[in-house]
Design a protein around this motif. Structure first.
Motif, PDB file in Angstrom:
ATOM      1  N   TYR A  15      -2.803 -11.866   2.533  1.00 18.33           N
ATOM      2  CA  TYR A  15      -3.438 -12.051   1.231  1.00 18.33           C
ATOM      3  C   TYR A  15      -3.485 -13.533   0.872  1.00 18.33           C
ATOM      4  CZ  TYR A  15       1.537 -11.040   0.708  1.00 18.33           C
ATOM      5  OH  TYR A  15       2.890 -10.987   0.893  1.00 18.33           O
ATOM      6  N   SER A  40      -6.001  -6.444 -13.681  1.00 19.86           N
ATOM      7  CA  SER A  40      -4.709  -6.143 -13.049  1.00 19.86           C
ATOM      8  C   SER A  40      -4.113  -4.860 -13.589  1.00 19.86           C
ATOM      9  CB  SER A  40      -3.719  -7.277 -13.316  1.00 19.86           C
ATOM     10  OG  SER A  40      -4.182  -8.477 -12.758  1.00 19.86           O
ATOM     11  N   GLY A  76      -3.163  -1.346  -9.128  1.00 24.41           N
ATOM     12  CA  GLY A  76      -2.506  -1.408  -7.826  1.00 24.41           C
ATOM     13  C   GLY A  76      -3.397  -0.951  -6.687  1.00 24.41           C
ATOM     14  N   GLU A 114      -5.444  -2.489  -5.124  1.00 27.06           N
ATOM     15  CA  GLU A 114      -5.517  -3.527  -4.098  1.00 27.06           C
ATOM     16  C   GLU A 114      -4.438  -3.350  -3.038  1.00 27.06           C
ATOM     17  OE1 GLU A 114      -4.829  -3.824  -7.220  1.00 27.06           O
ATOM     18  OE2 GLU A 114      -3.170  -5.193  -7.652  1.00 27.06           O
ATOM     19  N   ALA A 115      -3.380  -2.629  -3.349  1.00 26.24           N
ATOM     20  CA  ALA A 115      -2.253  -2.514  -2.416  1.00 26.24           C
ATOM     21  C   ALA A 115      -1.980  -1.087  -1.967  1.00 26.24           C
ATOM     22  CB  ALA A 115      -0.982  -3.063  -3.071  1.00 26.24           C
ATOM     23  N   VAL A 153      -6.334  -8.959   1.022  1.00 27.10           N
ATOM     24  CA  VAL A 153      -6.476  -8.923  -0.433  1.00 27.10           C
ATOM     25  C   VAL A 153      -6.564 -10.350  -0.953  1.00 27.10           C
ATOM     26  CG1 VAL A 153      -5.147  -8.478  -2.544  1.00 27.10           C
ATOM     27  CG2 VAL A 153      -5.399  -6.677  -0.848  1.00 27.10           C
ATOM     28  N   LEU A 197      -5.932 -12.404  -4.434  1.00 20.02           N
ATOM     29  CA  LEU A 197      -5.380 -12.328  -5.790  1.00 20.02           C
ATOM     30  C   LEU A 197      -5.708 -13.634  -6.507  1.00 20.02           C
ATOM     31  CD1 LEU A 197      -1.872 -10.758  -4.935  1.00 20.02           C
ATOM     32  CD2 LEU A 197      -3.940  -9.573  -5.678  1.00 20.02           C
ATOM     33  N   SER A 221       0.971  -5.960 -10.483  1.00 22.36           N
ATOM     34  CA  SER A 221       0.065  -4.889 -10.067  1.00 22.36           C
ATOM     35  C   SER A 221       0.146  -4.668  -8.565  1.00 22.36           C
ATOM     36  CB  SER A 221      -1.364  -5.254 -10.473  1.00 22.36           C
ATOM     37  OG  SER A 221      -2.291  -4.317  -9.952  1.00 22.36           O
ATOM     38  N   PHE A 222       0.169  -5.772  -7.814  1.00 18.62           N
ATOM     39  CA  PHE A 222       0.270  -5.695  -6.349  1.00 18.62           C
ATOM     40  C   PHE A 222       1.591  -5.029  -5.939  1.00 18.62           C
ATOM     41  CE2 PHE A 222       1.232  -7.647  -2.177  1.00 18.62           C
ATOM     42  CZ  PHE A 222       0.090  -7.291  -1.483  1.00 18.62           C
ATOM     43  N   SER A 272       2.155  -1.465  -4.121  1.00 16.57           N
ATOM     44  CA  SER A 272       2.946  -1.373  -2.894  1.00 16.57           C
ATOM     45  C   SER A 272       4.052  -0.333  -3.045  1.00 16.57           C
ATOM     46  CB  SER A 272       3.574  -2.729  -2.560  1.00 16.57           C
ATOM     47  OG  SER A 272       2.588  -3.727  -2.423  1.00 16.57           O
TER      48      SER A 272
END
Lengths: 356, 356
Positions: free
Chosen positions: A10, A137, A140, A142-143, A170, A172, A242-243, A247
């Motif tokens: 990322y 954000s 999540g 994205e992860a 990703v 960010l 958020s990431f 996760s």
């Protein structure tokens, strides 16, 4: 014991999107076509100057007025299938846009329709190379290893849960969240808070997910119990939270709030994030400390919650809400044990919805 | 802005090592040879029943009496080069063994000697598929993008800093840390604590590294300020903290402690982790709150620190310690600014060493 896969590459920082070329495989820079799926919030073209567009690249704006549907994903996929397959797909937007990008990537490689892959580990081969770029954000997406779609034919809201659903890369870039409307910023940020409290309150435990959840919650508390939740510093921190929350949830399970919120989405077309907040606010008996903290955050940020959403509905609607909630067995059992139906009777579920 | 790469696939849980086959590419299960580099702590063969060894596989025990050297890495690589190249390398042990596995993997693909790649981003192509399996928690070697070796010819201690140095997969199995001697468990665990306090006190900031560091520190505090640091629960948590700390340090920099500790390793052959603790204990003026907390942890766990290490050395030895410390410009500048030499004069550095 699950083999955990996470997004391993990322780019993080203010202005990172402008360096998207560094994240794309070299092959796509020379000959291949890249497809940018962008949330219609940016339909005015305001994002285009940040993108290193090449002649062959395509930009499609994604209508996220409603939650993503399997039909919508199938339609976008069909549109892309008519040409040579793209070398990379970039999903730039909120959870809806990113989830659509993930689903389209999987479908282009695996064939068939979106509904064929709703469930656990049904995707057979890796999708087209995909990059996630959140512009808000909290979700999540994205992860996470899922992409949630409404399937109206089957009356369900379910994701393609698969390692192949994970983004390959990703970006960010906290600059992208500068224009998010205030209420939406709060409701979507709360999605991370809610993921994490649900995960930590569940029976299913995973030490790394717990660590991610604890840290994401600490950041949420710092941001939402303070003054200006939308400062540069807090926008960067919320993007990280958020990431981490995404996760975490890949290795754990949500609890009661997401199933009830899915019910709202199915029956009343409520958006995911505001729906989560409305549900949490009616969950005093199950998450008392968290509800209290949520209300303090709301007060601190002066964000009002829609009220009276489920009052005066027809009996058939309460029945539909119940059905669309109780179908989510895994998270409900994570929260209440395998015997969750004895607690969540129709009357109980309807009573909770009436409070919203 | 750096494109961050982390270990994206890992297996976590008690007994995970026995499932190592799930982490290896299919090709290595059929025909290929796998090489297990195992810390000589397990020379009694006590780990072998946990490994799904095939006929062609090789087991090499690694002597970790001293810190890894470039010569040692070259020798192991030469031994493996004489046969067909292995399909996978598994490093099972502490930071030394894992670092050697990473270096050997890189050398087998890239040719040359270990010293050729000490520095930043000098490794050209991906190494042999490699899996890290910590048997002691704290160094973060399982997650970091470096492998540190002493190079006595050049009088330096430096790693192969490269994305190619990252393990492809990691196994986090807290069963493996059950037999770690008490003092070593503490000193090595403190490596995570020290990574994170150094990273957070530096000028160089990275929001995700900060998040990892904060969580790793919270876990260290819970473990080392409490009763039984070696309980099952805490061993699992420390393994997670180590992984997070290693992930953090890949996106940030250490500070004053690691350079001084590297000096001790070079000149007095002190092991990395106990060296870090000895240095931290002499750093009141730079990390006052952390030193105080460290001493409380020591007291709580009743672990004694070696004393009098640097008293009564010859002037030439203080000079050598100074040289081996001051060479680490990046972390020293991260801690004190580019002008760090005006603070860390020879007299000052010698005074700090004399306290150890």
């Amino acid at each position: 014991m699950r083999l955990t896969k996470t997004v391993g590459e990322y780019l993080l920082g203010f202005g990172a999107l402008q360096q998207v070329d560094r994240l794309l495989p070299k092959s796509t820079r020379q000959s291949g076509e890249r497809v940018y799926l962008i949330d219609h919030f940016f339909y005015d073209g305001s994002l285009l100057p940040r993108l290193p567009l090449l002649k062959k690249d395509r930009v499609l704006y994604i209508d996220t007025t409603d939650e993503p549907t399997t039909e919508q994903v199938d339609a976008i996929t069909a549109q892309l299938r008519s040409d040579a397959p793209p070398q990379a797909i970039l999903g730039i937007g909120g959870g809806s846009t990113m989830d659509i990008a993930k689903a389209v990537s999987n479908l282009l490689s695996n064939g068939g329709s979106a509904a064929d892959y709703q469930g656990w580990d049904l995707v057979k081969v890796p999708g087209v190379f995909k990059v996630g770029v959140p512009t808000i954000s909290g979700t999540g997406a994205e992860a996470s290893r899922t992409c949630v779609m409404m399937n109206h034919a089957e009356n369900l809201k379910l994701g393609m849960n698969s390692d192949h659903t994970l983004f390959d890369r990703v970006i960010l870039d906290p600059e992208l969240t500068a224009t998010v409307p205030r209420n939406q910023y709060f409701f979507t940020g709360m999605d991370t808070y809610i993921h994490c409290i649900e995960s930590l309150a569940g029976r299913y435990r995973h030490a790394l997910a717990d660590a991610f959840s604890h840290q994401a919650l600490a950041v949420c508390r710092e941001i939402f119990l303070s003054g200006n939740m939308q400062s540069d510093e807090y926008r960067e921190k919320l993007m990280i939270a958020s990431f981490l929350g995404g996760s975490a949830i890949g290795n754990s399970l949500v609890g009661l709030i997401h199933p009830f919120s899915a019910g709202l989405s199915m029956v009343l077309h409520t958006h995911h994030c505001v729906g989560n907040c409305i549900v949490l606010n009616a969950m005093d008996e199950f998450y008392p400390r968290e509800v209290e903290e949520f209300r303090r955050m709301q007060e601190s940020q002066r964000v009002a919650l829609p009220r009276g959403l489920c009052q005066g509905l027809a009996d058939s609607q309460y029945r539909a809400l119940y059905e669309a909630t109780i179908i989510h067995e895994k998270p409900l059992a994570n929260a209440l044990g395998d015997d969750f139906r004895s607690i969540l009777t129709f009357d109980k579920v309807a009573e909770i919805f009436r409070r919203m």
